[in-house]
Design a protein around this motif. Sequence first.
Motif, mmCIF file in Angstrom:
data_model
loop_
_atom_site.group_PDB
_atom_site.id
_atom_site.type_symbol
_atom_site.label_atom_id
_atom_site.label_comp_id
_atom_site.label_asym_id
_atom_site.label_seq_id
_atom_site.Cartn_x
_atom_site.Cartn_y
_atom_site.Cartn_z
ATOM 1 N N UNK A 1 1.124 -20.178 39.907
ATOM 2 C CA UNK A 1 1.434 -18.936 38.998
ATOM 3 C C UNK A 1 2.025 -19.303 37.821
ATOM 4 N N UNK A 2 3.099 -20.164 37.636
ATOM 5 C CA UNK A 2 3.858 -20.555 36.544
ATOM 6 C C UNK A 2 2.886 -21.177 35.543
ATOM 7 N N UNK A 3 2.111 -21.785 35.766
ATOM 8 C CA UNK A 3 0.953 -22.306 34.869
ATOM 9 C C UNK A 3 0.390 -21.318 34.152
ATOM 10 N N UNK B 1 18.373 -14.945 29.591
ATOM 11 C CA UNK B 1 18.937 -15.094 28.121
ATOM 12 C C UNK B 1 18.147 -14.840 27.111
ATOM 13 N N UNK B 2 16.923 -15.065 27.304
ATOM 14 C CA UNK B 2 15.838 -15.001 26.279
ATOM 15 C C UNK B 2 15.490 -13.258 26.243
ATOM 16 N N UNK B 3 15.515 -12.662 27.407
ATOM 17 C CA UNK B 3 15.351 -11.193 27.317
ATOM 18 C C UNK B 3 16.502 -10.553 26.711
ATOM 19 N N UNK B 4 17.511 -10.929 26.933
ATOM 20 C CA UNK B 4 18.828 -10.320 26.187
ATOM 21 C C UNK B 4 18.842 -10.478 24.844
ATOM 22 N N UNK B 5 18.580 -11.853 24.332
ATOM 23 C CA UNK B 5 18.662 -12.347 22.922
ATOM 24 C C UNK B 5 17.659 -11.400 22.122
ATOM 25 N N UNK C 1 17.025 -22.362 37.580
ATOM 26 C CA UNK C 1 17.298 -22.232 35.982
ATOM 27 C C UNK C 1 16.510 -21.320 35.311
ATOM 28 N N UNK C 2 15.114 -21.279 35.773
ATOM 29 C CA UNK C 2 14.321 -20.353 34.952
ATOM 30 C C UNK C 2 14.726 -19.099 35.000
ATOM 31 N N UNK C 3 15.458 -18.545 36.061
ATOM 32 C CA UNK C 3 16.020 -17.212 35.967
ATOM 33 C C UNK C 3 17.079 -16.912 34.863
ATOM 34 N N UNK D 1 8.182 -20.590 27.065
ATOM 35 C CA UNK D 1 6.997 -21.672 27.148
ATOM 36 C C UNK D 1 7.569 -22.972 27.100
ATOM 37 N N UNK D 2 8.432 -23.418 26.384
ATOM 38 C CA UNK D 2 9.107 -24.718 26.104
ATOM 39 C C UNK D 2 9.987 -25.055 27.404
ATOM 40 N N UNK D 3 10.611 -24.037 27.857
ATOM 41 C CA UNK D 3 11.447 -24.047 29.148
ATOM 42 C C UNK D 3 10.464 -24.677 30.299
ATOM 43 N N UNK D 4 9.427 -23.826 30.363
ATOM 44 C CA UNK D 4 8.590 -24.131 31.520
ATOM 45 C C UNK D 4 7.703 -25.563 31.520
ATOM 46 N N UNK D 5 7.501 -25.822 30.234
ATOM 47 C CA UNK D 5 6.682 -27.219 29.748
ATOM 48 C C UNK D 5 7.694 -28.330 29.993
ATOM 49 N N UNK D 6 8.889 -28.241 30.070
ATOM 50 C CA UNK D 6 9.832 -29.206 30.417
ATOM 51 C C UNK D 6 10.420 -29.076 31.609
#
Length: 158
Positions: free
Chosen positions: A126-128, A47-51, A40-42, A12-17
């Motif tokens: 879609x991203x919103x 990274x988030x999915x792996x973490x 960069x969203x990819x 969410x933070x990634x998308x919002x910024x």
Amino acid sequence: MEAERQAAWELYVELATRISVVELRPDEGLLREALSSLYTVFGTTREILRRYGPSVAPRVAPGRVTFGALSITVLNNSIRPLLSRWHPLLAAHEATRGEHIDPVAHERQWERAAELRAEIESVRQVLLGLAQALNEVAGVGDLITVRVPHQETSETRS
């Protein structure tokens, strides 16, 4: 589930910024920057999915969606098609720019610029929707549509 809440917050933070959820008006920004931001969203999502691992993509009952399934679906069905189609087309146009030609003017003169902007807008919608779902899962306040109260200045008084 706490892992899903944390993962939702991070994406969410990634998308919002990013440019990805901000409207790109015809006279604003560069298409290349918008495509790069979406790309960069990819990396961030991977990274988030792996973490957080399998805890954000467990098997669930039909009709229920996990963070993992939702994020991968948006990547593969919305962002990837846009990037795979438009990145090479825009790169080909950029390659025609003379060395003394302004890159902004060159991009805006491209006959397909409006078409790409329309597709970027479609993906932005879609991203919103994704951001709104992530916001709900994270259980946080809205960081995208928040409006800063207008402060009165000496120029606005009179």
